[in-house]
Structures are given as C-alpha cells and as structure tokens.
Scaffold this active site. Structure first.
Site, PDB file in Angstrom:
ATOM      1  N   GLY A  28       0.747  -1.232   0.048  1.00  0.00           N
ATOM      2  CA  GLY A  28      -0.022  -0.031  -0.050  1.00  0.00           C
ATOM      3  C   GLY A  28       0.907   1.302   0.124  1.00  0.00           C
ATOM      4  CB  CYS A  29       3.700   2.467   1.890  1.00  0.00           C
ATOM      5  SG  CYS A  29       2.855   2.178   3.705  1.00  0.00           S
TER       6      CYS A  29
END
Length: 150
Positions: A45-46
C-alpha cells in the site's frame, strides 16, 4: 482524524533520506506543502501511494507545491525506497513519531499500524486539507485538488 483544517502547521525538524535537516518553518511563506504520513517503506500500500505521488509529482511542482512523505523508517530505508522507486520528493524519517503526534495521526487496526493521512498546507502555514484513509487510493487526488484550489 488528524490535525483539522484551519490549524497552523506544527513546527518540526526531521532528517531526509540524504541526512539533511528539513525544518517545516523554512517553507512557510514560500510554497504550499503536501505532507503525507504513511506506515512503512516497501509495503504494498505504501509503495502504491508513494508511486502515485511520484506519477503526479510534476502536477504538484507545476502548481508550486513541495511534496514530503513521512514515516518512522530510517534514513537508510528511505534512501533505498526512494532509489528503488525513483521517488523525486523528500522522505523524512520520524523514528520517535514526534511529527506524527504533532499532526495527530493516530494508529489504526487495534493500534498496531501507523495511520495514513495526507495534509495540504498553504504557503501561510495553515492546513487547508486533511485526508485520512488506510487505502493508498484517494490521497493524491484529494491533495492535487486542494493544491489546484489554492
């Protein structure tokens, strides 16, 4: 939710991925800031969020904004993350989570995962947008819309 819209940006000083000091007050009066807090380098996600900011980086810079990512990862981790994904913006290391606390970015998921929030600060140092969401999507679009409305 973190620091509310209309709040003054907290004063903070952190080191970037190259070991240089970044002082928030140095930017007041000069340029709007897009500050995104994210949980951890190299997580799916990051990585998606950072790459989305990378892909729209020119849109932000054309609008005169400076993009800054902050997590508790080390400068070395940030340097590797930035290099691997060709990130053109500053990544700040907040190992003691002081800036995270100043911006009131709370942990999520049973208090185990650092929160994901994005703030837009105008050139006067006032928060004009705050967006919270654990999913990486939405952060760039909301920040870009806020920057274009300045």
């Amino acid at each position: 939710m973190g620091l509310p819209v209309g709040s003054p940006m907290p004063e903070f000083s952190l080191k970037d991925q190259e070991g240089n000091w970044f002082h928030s007050n140095d930017h007041v009066g000069k340029a709007p800031l897009v500050i995104f807090f994210y949980p951890k380098d190299f997580t799916p996600g990051c990585t998606a969020e950072a790459c989305a900011f990378r892909d729209h980086y020119e849109d932000f810079t054309e609008a005169g904004a400076l993009v800054v990512g902050i997590s508790s990862d080390s400068q070395d981790s940030h340097r590797s993350f930035s290099k691997r994904h060709r990130l053109p913006f500053i990544l700040l290391s907040d190992p003691d989570r002081k800036a995270r606390k100043q911006f009131r970015v709370e942990n999520r998921f049973l208090n185990l995962l650092p929160g994901r929030e994005t703030f837009v600060v105008d050139r006067n140092g006032v928060v004009v947008m705050a967006f919270e969401g654990m999913r990486a999507s939405g952060h760039v679009q909301n920040a870009l819309k806020a920057i274009k409305n300045l």
